[in-house]
Design a protein around this motif. Structure first.
Motif, PDB file in Angstrom:
ATOM      1  N   GLU A 229      -8.823 -14.363  -4.192  1.00 34.91           N
ATOM      2  CA  GLU A 229      -7.636 -14.309  -5.045  1.00 34.91           C
ATOM      3  C   GLU A 229      -7.530 -12.959  -5.736  1.00 34.91           C
ATOM      4  OE1 GLU A 229      -4.293 -14.970  -7.433  1.00 34.91           O
ATOM      5  OE2 GLU A 229      -4.955 -15.885  -5.550  1.00 34.91           O
ATOM      6  N   MET A 230      -8.653 -12.431  -6.207  1.00 33.75           N
ATOM      7  CA  MET A 230      -8.647 -11.111  -6.832  1.00 33.75           C
ATOM      8  C   MET A 230      -8.125 -10.059  -5.865  1.00 33.75           C
ATOM      9  SD  MET A 230     -12.375 -11.280  -8.682  1.00 33.75           S
ATOM     10  CE  MET A 230     -12.797 -12.545  -9.883  1.00 33.75           C
ATOM     11  N   TYR A 231      -8.609 -10.121  -4.629  1.00 33.49           N
ATOM     12  CA  TYR A 231      -8.168  -9.148  -3.630  1.00 33.49           C
ATOM     13  C   TYR A 231      -6.677  -9.319  -3.321  1.00 33.49           C
ATOM     14  CZ  TYR A 231      -7.785  -6.393   0.594  1.00 33.49           C
ATOM     15  OH  TYR A 231      -7.379  -5.464   1.522  1.00 33.49           O
ATOM     16  N   ARG A 232      -6.222 -10.569  -3.267  1.00 30.16           N
ATOM     17  CA  ARG A 232      -4.793 -10.800  -3.021  1.00 30.16           C
ATOM     18  C   ARG A 232      -3.946 -10.106  -4.084  1.00 30.16           C
ATOM     19  NH1 ARG A 232      -0.611 -13.150  -4.871  1.00 30.16           N
ATOM     20  NH2 ARG A 232      -1.716 -14.025  -6.671  1.00 30.16           N
ATOM     21  N   GLN A 233      -4.416 -10.139  -5.323  1.00 30.09           N
ATOM     22  CA  GLN A 233      -3.646  -9.565  -6.422  1.00 30.09           C
ATOM     23  C   GLN A 233      -3.610  -8.041  -6.392  1.00 30.09           C
ATOM     24  OE1 GLN A 233      -4.677 -10.975 -10.343  1.00 30.09           O
ATOM     25  NE2 GLN A 233      -4.787 -13.110  -9.701  1.00 30.09           N
ATOM     26  N   VAL A 234      -4.755  -7.406  -6.180  1.00 32.10           N
ATOM     27  CA  VAL A 234      -4.823  -5.950  -6.371  1.00 32.10           C
ATOM     28  C   VAL A 234      -4.949  -5.153  -5.079  1.00 32.10           C
ATOM     29  CG1 VAL A 234      -5.747  -6.180  -8.704  1.00 32.10           C
ATOM     30  CG2 VAL A 234      -7.325  -6.017  -6.774  1.00 32.10           C
ATOM     31  N   GLY A 235      -5.244  -5.832  -3.965  1.00 34.75           N
ATOM     32  CA  GLY A 235      -5.297  -5.151  -2.683  1.00 34.75           C
ATOM     33  C   GLY A 235      -6.486  -4.231  -2.512  1.00 34.75           C
ATOM     34  N   SER A 236      -6.438  -3.389  -1.495  1.00 34.69           N
ATOM     35  CA  SER A 236      -7.531  -2.476  -1.183  1.00 34.69           C
ATOM     36  C   SER A 236      -7.727  -1.462  -2.308  1.00 34.69           C
ATOM     37  CB  SER A 236      -7.246  -1.739   0.125  1.00 34.69           C
ATOM     38  OG  SER A 236      -7.149  -2.661   1.198  1.00 34.69           O
ATOM     39  N   TYR A 237      -8.967  -1.071  -2.510  1.00 37.49           N
ATOM     40  CA  TYR A 237      -9.280  -0.206  -3.639  1.00 37.49           C
ATOM     41  C   TYR A 237      -8.650   1.181  -3.480  1.00 37.49           C
ATOM     42  CZ  TYR A 237     -12.884   2.331  -0.974  1.00 37.49           C
ATOM     43  OH  TYR A 237     -13.551   3.109  -0.057  1.00 37.49           O
ATOM     44  N   ARG A 238      -8.335   1.781  -4.639  1.00 39.44           N
ATOM     45  CA  ARG A 238      -7.777   3.132  -4.683  1.00 39.44           C
ATOM     46  C   ARG A 238      -8.598   3.980  -5.641  1.00 39.44           C
ATOM     47  NH1 ARG A 238      -3.457   4.437  -6.885  1.00 39.44           N
ATOM     48  NH2 ARG A 238      -3.191   2.633  -8.264  1.00 39.44           N
ATOM     49  N   LEU A 239      -8.949   5.177  -5.222  1.00 35.24           N
ATOM     50  CA  LEU A 239      -9.633   6.148  -6.065  1.00 35.24           C
ATOM     51  C   LEU A 239      -8.710   7.342  -6.293  1.00 35.24           C
ATOM     52  CD1 LEU A 239     -13.135   6.269  -4.286  1.00 35.24           C
ATOM     53  CD2 LEU A 239     -12.421   4.735  -6.125  1.00 35.24           C
ATOM     54  N   ASP A 240      -8.841   7.979  -7.467  1.00 36.86           N
ATOM     55  CA  ASP A 240      -8.075   9.198  -7.678  1.00 36.86           C
ATOM     56  C   ASP A 240      -8.833  10.385  -7.090  1.00 36.86           C
ATOM     57  OD1 ASP A 240     -10.052   9.977  -9.485  1.00 36.86           O
ATOM     58  OD2 ASP A 240      -8.845   9.609 -11.268  1.00 36.86           O
ATOM     59  N   ASN A 241      -8.329  11.573  -7.289  1.00 37.72           N
ATOM     60  CA  ASN A 241      -8.940  12.762  -6.690  1.00 37.72           C
ATOM     61  C   ASN A 241     -10.339  13.058  -7.225  1.00 37.72           C
ATOM     62  OD1 ASN A 241      -6.683  13.185  -5.095  1.00 37.72           O
ATOM     63  ND2 ASN A 241      -5.694  14.537  -6.598  1.00 37.72           N
ATOM     64  N   ASP A 242     -10.671  12.470  -8.375  1.00 39.39           N
ATOM     65  CA  ASP A 242     -11.994  12.661  -8.967  1.00 39.39           C
ATOM     66  C   ASP A 242     -12.959  11.519  -8.634  1.00 39.39           C
ATOM     67  OD1 ASP A 242     -11.284  15.100 -10.253  1.00 39.39           O
ATOM     68  OD2 ASP A 242     -10.260  13.944 -11.821  1.00 39.39           O
ATOM     69  N   GLY A 243     -12.502  10.617  -7.777  1.00 38.49           N
ATOM     70  CA  GLY A 243     -13.362   9.501  -7.390  1.00 38.49           C
ATOM     71  C   GLY A 243     -13.396   8.359  -8.388  1.00 38.49           C
ATOM     72  N   ILE A 244     -12.440   8.327  -9.314  1.00 36.63           N
ATOM     73  CA  ILE A 244     -12.372   7.268 -10.314  1.00 36.63           C
ATOM     74  C   ILE A 244     -11.487   6.142  -9.779  1.00 36.63           C
ATOM     75  CG2 ILE A 244     -11.801   6.672 -12.691  1.00 36.63           C
ATOM     76  CD1 ILE A 244     -14.075   8.711 -12.377  1.00 36.63           C
ATOM     77  N   MET A 245     -11.958   4.925  -9.904  1.00 39.95           N
ATOM     78  CA  MET A 245     -11.237   3.774  -9.374  1.00 39.95           C
ATOM     79  C   MET A 245      -9.993   3.495 -10.216  1.00 39.95           C
ATOM     80  SD  MET A 245     -13.025   0.202  -8.238  1.00 39.95           S
ATOM     81  CE  MET A 245     -12.361  -0.781  -6.896  1.00 39.95           C
ATOM     82  N   LYS A 246      -8.865   3.357  -9.548  1.00 36.17           N
ATOM     83  CA  LYS A 246      -7.604   3.063 -10.223  1.00 36.17           C
ATOM     84  C   LYS A 246      -7.203   1.603 -10.049  1.00 36.17           C
ATOM     85  CE  LYS A 246      -5.988   5.973 -12.068  1.00 36.17           C
ATOM     86  NZ  LYS A 246      -6.361   6.531 -13.404  1.00 36.17           N
ATOM     87  N   SER A 247      -7.600   1.012  -8.938  1.00 34.68           N
ATOM     88  CA  SER A 247      -7.318  -0.408  -8.705  1.00 34.68           C
ATOM     89  C   SER A 247      -8.210  -0.892  -7.568  1.00 34.68           C
ATOM     90  CB  SER A 247      -5.836  -0.629  -8.349  1.00 34.68           C
ATOM     91  OG  SER A 247      -5.525  -0.008  -7.109  1.00 34.68           O
ATOM     92  N   GLY A 248      -8.344  -2.222  -7.479  1.00 30.24           N
ATOM     93  CA  GLY A 248      -9.124  -2.790  -6.390  1.00 30.24           C
ATOM     94  C   GLY A 248     -10.195  -3.757  -6.863  1.00 30.24           C
ATOM     95  N   VAL A 249     -11.087  -4.108  -5.938  1.00 31.13           N
ATOM     96  CA  VAL A 249     -12.172  -5.056  -6.201  1.00 31.13           C
ATOM     97  C   VAL A 249     -13.509  -4.387  -5.910  1.00 31.13           C
ATOM     98  CG1 VAL A 249     -13.199  -7.281  -5.576  1.00 31.13           C
ATOM     99  CG2 VAL A 249     -10.707  -7.034  -5.601  1.00 31.13           C
TER     100      VAL A 249
END
Length: 298
Positions: free
Chosen positions: A183-203
């Motif tokens: 369910e968590m993955y359904r909500q936020v989808g595949s993980y995203r990192l910014d250019n500095d490697g900081i997680m912006k969304s995901g599981v």
């Protein structure tokens, strides 16, 4: 009258607003509805994509809907430490941490205070919100969090029901946690990192290796590999287990993970299809990394 069903224990009790109220019934978590916070501050010891260079704006809630006998945060998970605050104050804490440079707001063991958390996030924050959980969640509560949480960071502790019940009083843990993670993955989808490697969304799924539970850990790695493809989720294999809480009452887990156990599991993970995530150094298994729960920042 409002009955509490926010976690899988489904206590169905009318929890009091405050721990000091004489009316109402405390459920499995032992807490009222008002949030209790033991510490709030910039935390540098999460995974690199969470702590980054400036720190994760971490809010440690007291109490827990799980009852792990080995909990490294036993001092607060037992509910004996912390300050009860209003939802308004909780949101003020978020902005204080953001002003200090936090990459995100990291809510640690928030499930039993889900009602207050939902209220505190009615308006979006300018940084991602991390829901840092044991994984012992119900779908109804998670669905109410949709759109308010950008990063889910669940534990996946057990496959076998016997240790789940023995060490955490969590029957059907694996079925419950895996449904929650999907369910968590359904909500936020595949993980995203910014250019500095900081997680912006995901599981980001975490698994703490327990002594003597090598086969259980392998089955967790198998489940993740079978259910997620490269680029979808991140996985953290954690070696930081130190006997804490009531671990001395259970001789089989009253020790650190051995080099042989960790080496076998590290090799198993590296030969799996899981490509995105983290391993921990042996030095992580130290009480030095357990925060001081002194109500600072609260």
């Amino acid at each position: 009258m409002s009955y509490c069903y926010v976690c899988p224990h489904r206590c169905g009790v009318d929890r009091p607003q405050s721990i000091n109220d004489e009316e109402g019934v405390f459920g499995s978590c032992g807490c009222g509805l008002q949030p209790i916070v033991a510490r709030a501050g910039l935390h540098m010891w999460e995974e690199p994509c969470i702590s980054g260079t400036r720190g994760s704006g971490t809010v440690f809630f007291s109490g827990c809907n799980l009852h792990c006998v080995f909990c490294q945060n036993h001092k607060i998970s037992s509910g004996s430490v912390g300050r009860e605050i209003t939802v308004k104050h909780l949101r003020e804490i978020y902005y204080e941490l953001i002003a200090q440079g936090a990459h995100n707001i990291n809510l640690v063991t928030p499930t039993h205070f889900a009602e207050a958390v939902i209220e505190s996030l009615q308006s979006p924050l300018p940084v991602p919100v991390v829901y840092n959980t044991s994984g012992f969640e119900v779908l109804d509560t998670l669905r109410r969090l949709e759109g308010k949480i950008q990063i889910y960071m669940p534990d996946l502790k057990y496959v076998n029901d016997i240790p789940a019940i023995k060490y955490s009083n969590a029957p059907y843990y694996f079925r419950t946690a895996t449904q929650a993670i999907k369910e968590m993955y359904r909500q936020v989808g595949s993980y995203r990192l910014d250019n500095d490697g900081i997680m912006k969304s995901g599981v980001l799924i975490r698994h703490l290796i327990l002594p003597g539970q090598v086969e259980d850990t392998k089955r967790i790695i198998d489940w993740i590999a079978q259910n997620f493809k490269s680029g979808q989720i991140m996985f953290s294999l954690m070696r930081q287990y130190v006997p804490c809480g009531r671990a001395q009452e259970f001789p089989e887990i009253n020790r650190k993970v051995s080099d042989d156990e960790y080496g076998e599991l590290e090799d198993y993970l590296l030969h799996s299809s899981i490509e995105d995530g983290f391993l921990q150094e042996k030095t992580a298994a130290s009480e030095d990394f357990i925060p001081c729960f002194d109500e600072s920042g609260v």
